[in-house]
Design a protein around this motif. Structure first.
Motif, PDB file in Angstrom:
ATOM      1  N   PHE A 158       0.840  -1.198   0.000  1.00 27.36           N
ATOM      2  CA  PHE A 158       0.000   0.000   0.000  1.00 27.36           C
ATOM      3  C   PHE A 158       0.878   1.253   0.000  1.00 27.36           C
ATOM      4  N   ASN A 159       0.427   2.258  -0.753  1.00 25.35           N
ATOM      5  CA  ASN A 159       1.100   3.561  -0.846  1.00 25.35           C
ATOM      6  C   ASN A 159       2.453   3.486  -1.541  1.00 25.35           C
ATOM      7  N   SER A 160       2.747   2.376  -2.208  1.00 24.59           N
ATOM      8  CA  SER A 160       4.008   2.283  -2.952  1.00 24.59           C
ATOM      9  C   SER A 160       3.913   3.105  -4.226  1.00 24.59           C
ATOM     10  N   ILE A 161       4.971   3.855  -4.496  1.00 26.37           N
ATOM     11  CA  ILE A 161       5.031   4.651  -5.726  1.00 26.37           C
ATOM     12  C   ILE A 161       5.673   3.793  -6.809  1.00 26.37           C
ATOM     13  N   VAL A 162       5.001   3.647  -7.932  1.00 23.44           N
ATOM     14  CA  VAL A 162       5.457   2.769  -9.013  1.00 23.44           C
ATOM     15  C   VAL A 162       5.528   3.564 -10.304  1.00 23.44           C
ATOM     16  N   LYS A 163       6.289   3.037 -11.240  1.00 24.58           N
ATOM     17  CA  LYS A 163       6.407   3.571 -12.585  1.00 24.58           C
ATOM     18  C   LYS A 163       5.791   2.589 -13.573  1.00 24.58           C
ATOM     19  N   ALA A 164       5.480   3.091 -14.733  1.00 20.14           N
ATOM     20  CA  ALA A 164       4.921   2.212 -15.773  1.00 20.14           C
ATOM     21  C   ALA A 164       5.957   1.166 -16.155  1.00 20.14           C
ATOM     22  N   GLY A 165       5.569  -0.120 -16.138  1.00 19.83           N
ATOM     23  CA  GLY A 165       6.472  -1.221 -16.471  1.00 19.83           C
ATOM     24  C   GLY A 165       7.091  -1.894 -15.274  1.00 19.83           C
ATOM     25  N   ASP A 166       6.914  -1.348 -14.081  1.00 19.80           N
ATOM     26  CA  ASP A 166       7.454  -2.009 -12.894  1.00 19.80           C
ATOM     27  C   ASP A 166       6.670  -3.281 -12.603  1.00 19.80           C
ATOM     28  N   VAL A 167       7.406  -4.325 -12.115  1.00 17.88           N
ATOM     29  CA  VAL A 167       6.778  -5.599 -11.775  1.00 17.88           C
ATOM     30  C   VAL A 167       6.108  -5.463 -10.410  1.00 17.88           C
ATOM     31  N   LEU A 168       4.831  -5.783 -10.365  1.00 17.79           N
ATOM     32  CA  LEU A 168       4.086  -5.720  -9.111  1.00 17.79           C
ATOM     33  C   LEU A 168       4.062  -7.049  -8.378  1.00 17.79           C
ATOM     34  N   ALA A 169       3.909  -8.152  -9.126  1.00 17.88           N
ATOM     35  CA  ALA A 169       3.852  -9.489  -8.530  1.00 17.88           C
ATOM     36  C   ALA A 169       4.170 -10.524  -9.602  1.00 17.88           C
ATOM     37  N   GLU A 170       4.439 -11.762  -9.152  1.00 14.27           N
ATOM     38  CA  GLU A 170       4.728 -12.864 -10.077  1.00 14.27           C
ATOM     39  C   GLU A 170       3.892 -14.074  -9.704  1.00 14.27           C
ATOM     40  N   ILE A 171       3.428 -14.783 -10.764  1.00 12.42           N
ATOM     41  CA  ILE A 171       2.719 -16.056 -10.607  1.00 12.42           C
ATOM     42  C   ILE A 171       3.689 -17.178 -10.987  1.00 12.42           C
ATOM     43  N   ASP A 172       3.542 -18.304 -10.342  1.00  2.00           N
ATOM     44  CA  ASP A 172       4.443 -19.444 -10.599  1.00  2.00           C
ATOM     45  C   ASP A 172       4.448 -19.772 -12.092  1.00  2.00           C
ATOM     46  N   PRO A 173       5.594 -19.675 -12.795  1.00  4.23           N
ATOM     47  CA  PRO A 173       5.638 -19.899 -14.253  1.00  4.23           C
ATOM     48  C   PRO A 173       5.948 -21.331 -14.667  1.00  4.23           C
ATOM     49  N   THR A 174       6.010 -22.297 -13.741  1.00  4.19           N
ATOM     50  CA  THR A 174       6.450 -23.654 -14.080  1.00  4.19           C
ATOM     51  C   THR A 174       5.541 -24.301 -15.113  1.00  4.19           C
ATOM     52  N   LEU A 175       4.241 -24.258 -14.862  1.00  4.12           N
ATOM     53  CA  LEU A 175       3.310 -24.899 -15.793  1.00  4.12           C
ATOM     54  C   LEU A 175       3.340 -24.233 -17.159  1.00  4.12           C
ATOM     55  N   PHE A 176       3.469 -22.929 -17.188  1.00  6.02           N
ATOM     56  CA  PHE A 176       3.480 -22.208 -18.466  1.00  6.02           C
ATOM     57  C   PHE A 176       4.782 -22.503 -19.232  1.00  6.02           C
ATOM     58  N   GLY A 177       5.882 -22.713 -18.516  1.00  8.30           N
ATOM     59  CA  GLY A 177       7.128 -23.099 -19.195  1.00  8.30           C
ATOM     60  C   GLY A 177       7.028 -24.476 -19.809  1.00  8.30           C
ATOM     61  N   ALA A 178       6.402 -25.406 -19.090  1.00  7.16           N
ATOM     62  CA  ALA A 178       6.227 -26.759 -19.640  1.00  7.16           C
ATOM     63  C   ALA A 178       5.322 -26.728 -20.856  1.00  7.16           C
ATOM     64  N   GLN A 179       4.324 -25.902 -20.827  1.00  7.36           N
ATOM     65  CA  GLN A 179       3.436 -25.798 -21.991  1.00  7.36           C
ATOM     66  C   GLN A 179       4.186 -25.246 -23.203  1.00  7.36           C
ATOM     67  N   ILE A 180       5.085 -24.338 -22.973  1.00  3.29           N
ATOM     68  CA  ILE A 180       5.873 -23.804 -24.085  1.00  3.29           C
ATOM     69  C   ILE A 180       6.769 -24.895 -24.674  1.00  3.29           C
ATOM     70  N   ASP A 181       7.365 -25.707 -23.812  1.00  5.25           N
ATOM     71  CA  ASP A 181       8.213 -26.807 -24.315  1.00  5.25           C
ATOM     72  C   ASP A 181       7.394 -27.791 -25.133  1.00  5.25           C
ATOM     73  N   SER A 182       6.211 -28.126 -24.668  1.00  2.00           N
ATOM     74  CA  SER A 182       5.359 -29.054 -25.409  1.00  2.00           C
ATOM     75  C   SER A 182       4.982 -28.470 -26.764  1.00  2.00           C
ATOM     76  N   ASN A 183       4.614 -27.213 -26.772  1.00  2.00           N
ATOM     77  CA  ASN A 183       4.245 -26.579 -28.037  1.00  2.00           C
ATOM     78  C   ASN A 183       5.440 -26.480 -28.975  1.00  2.00           C
ATOM     79  N   GLN A 184       6.615 -26.303 -28.436  1.00  2.00           N
ATOM     80  CA  GLN A 184       7.816 -26.233 -29.267  1.00  2.00           C
ATOM     81  C   GLN A 184       8.088 -27.576 -29.921  1.00  2.00           C
ATOM     82  N   ALA A 185       7.891 -28.651 -29.155  1.00  2.00           N
ATOM     83  CA  ALA A 185       8.100 -29.993 -29.721  1.00  2.00           C
ATOM     84  C   ALA A 185       7.076 -30.284 -30.814  1.00  2.00           C
ATOM     85  N   GLN A 186       5.856 -29.913 -30.574  1.00  4.75           N
ATOM     86  CA  GLN A 186       4.832 -30.129 -31.599  1.00  4.75           C
ATOM     87  C   GLN A 186       5.152 -29.327 -32.859  1.00  4.75           C
TER      88      GLN A 186
END
Length: 483
Positions: A158-186
């Motif tokens: 709360f009350n944090s000053i941010v700029k456009a493009g700053d990262v606010l939070a991250e979601i676990d990317p493991t599943l999305f990385g595996a999906q990219i690998d599968s799509n790359q193989a296909q």
């Protein structure tokens, strides 16, 4: 009184009192004899004693007659003094009563006035439309998540000053990385299918050419040519299908790559985080709609108030009108603003129709906070240095006259007035208890709730604002006038 009698008769006071009491009837008879004609004495009067001369009797002791005369004179004098004393007391009482009456007449207050009058003054009349609304940032963005997953990191609070493009939070990317690998193989498999289809197409092309030459030379048959043509068309279609599959897999790969990028939540604008709805480890589900994770205000030095304007007042508002904004957090302090928009969309709450007016307010010290309840006063009209009269004068109506039985005497109805016209009553005779009033129709302008601008010149008169309560003909008092 007894002493006076004793001095007159030359006797002891007690003897004198007794003699006065005894000679009363005799004195009456003596007076009756003196009053007879010729001055003759009555027969019952005794002559003086033998050998006593009248002179000697007069010189030795006072005669009874003279004593009685002196007694009568003394009694008359005492009675006169008594009556004079009584008359003096009565005169003093009469003088006091007369003085009190004169004082009461001179100091008697005048009869109470029947009407309450007001003056026509010169001053400013400022028409104000008041309302309440909620303070909001000028630009407010709700930041959500487009993909589902578990929150691994939160970089702002709360009350944090941010700029456009700053990262606010991250979601676990493991599943999305595996999906990219599968799509790359296909995609690679589809690319291999394209190469194979191209090879099959080349072979079919050669067979078709050979069959055409044999038919021209008369060695081959038409059936062989048709077969070679069909095989060539099938190989060409397989190549197109393989290329289409490669394009599809590339699109899927781009989608997976984009979803991977969505696992990082960025700030879209420069501003301040005014709301945060997630914590690390929390799971975000974005299956049907994007949940709101952060609310960012672009610049808190520029705020706006959405004021709810009643439908009776919305016709007086225009854009660019000045407004004063106040909040309970800073009593006595006023924030200046300007009306930027009056929306046409109605808001109906419990049958009450209002319209939103957007008031932009400068907030250089960042005192106004989002969500505050503000009181807005919009100046919809101003008249400086004009003649003005009290609004009570425009609302006043004289009480109807009553007959001897206390019943109201109905007069003729008043004519309706057009817009910008008003009816007032002026005092033509200000004698207390016997005032006279007269109606006048005047031109009026804007009002501030207390005074109304007056365009008609009435001269140096007083306008009636109210009527004092007075007993009616039936003896009952009239209740207070309510406006």
């Amino acid at each position: 009184m007894a002493d006076s009698i004793a001095r007159a008769t030359g006797r002891d006071p007690l003897d004198a009192s007794a003699s006065a009491a005894q000679v009363g009837p005799e004195a009456e008879r003596a007076r009756a004899g003196e009053a007879s004609p010729g001055g003759a004495r009555p027969a019952s009067a005794a002559p003086p004693p033998h050998g006593a001369s009248p002179r000697g009797a007069g010189e030795g002791a006072p005669s009874p007659r003279r004593g009685r005369e002196n007694l009568e004179q003394e009694l008359a004098r005492v009675g006169t003094k008594r009556w004079l004393g009584r008359l003096g007391v009565l005169a003093a009482i009469a003088a006091i009563v007369a003085a009190v009456v004169v004082w009461r007449i001179r100091t008697r207050p005048p009869p109470p006035p029947r009407y309450v009058a007001g003056d026509i003054t010169t001053g400013d009349v400022i028409e104000v439309v008041q309302s309440t609304g909620q303070v909001k940032p000028l630009t407010e963005v709700q930041v959500g998540a487009q993909v589902s997953g578990r929150i691994t990191k939160v970089y702002v609070d709360f009350n944090s000053i941010v700029k456009a493009g700053d990262v606010l939070a991250e979601i676990d990317p493991t599943l999305f990385g595996a999906q990219i690998d599968s799509n790359q193989a296909q995609l690679e498999a589809a690319s291999a299918s394209v190469v194979r289809a191209e090879a099959s197409l080349g072979t079919a092309k050669q067979r078709l050419d050979r069959a055409k030459r044999m038919v021209v030379e008369g060695v081959g048959s038409q059936a062989d040519l048709d077969t070679a043509q069909g095989a060539y068309d099938v190989a060409l279609a397989d190549l197109a299908a393989s290329k289409a599959q490669v394009a599809q897999l590339r699109a899927v790969l781009r989608s997976s790559t984009t979803n991977l990028q969505y696992t990082r939540i960025f700030s879209p604008i420069d501003g301040v985080v005014i709301s945060r709805a997630i914590d690390p480890g929390q799971t975000v589900a974005a299956s049907f709609q994007a949940p709101t994770l952060f609310v960012i205000a672009q610049d808190l030095r520029k705020m706006r108030v959405l004021a709810d304007i009643d439908e009776a007042d919305v016709g007086r508002l225009r854009e660019a009108m000045e407004a004063d904004v106040s909040v309970d957090a800073f009593p006595g302090e006023t924030f200046r603003g300007t009306v930027s928009q009056v929306r046409y969309s109605p808001l109906n709450q419990s049958g009450v129709v209002t319209y939103a007016a957007v008031v932009e307010v400068d907030n250089p010290d960042v005192k106004l906070r989002p969500g505050m309840t503000a009181t807005v006063s919009i100046r919809s009209g101003e008249a400086r240095g004009v003649r003005r009269l009290p609004n009570a004068a425009l609302r006043f109506k004289p009480a109807p006259e009553r007959d001897k039985d206390g019943k109201e005497i109905k007069g003729p109805p008043l004519e309706p007035l057009p817009p910008k016209k008003g009816r007032v009553y002026v005092l033509t005779d200000a004698t207390p208890g016997a005032e006279k009033i007269e109606p006048r129709v005047v031109d009026v302008g804007i009002t501030d709730g207390i005074f109304t601008a007056l365009s008609t010149d009435l001269g140096p008169v007083k306008v009636v604002t109210d009527e004092n309560d007075s007993p009616s003909a039936s003896g009952r008092g009239r209740g207070p006038r309510l406006f």
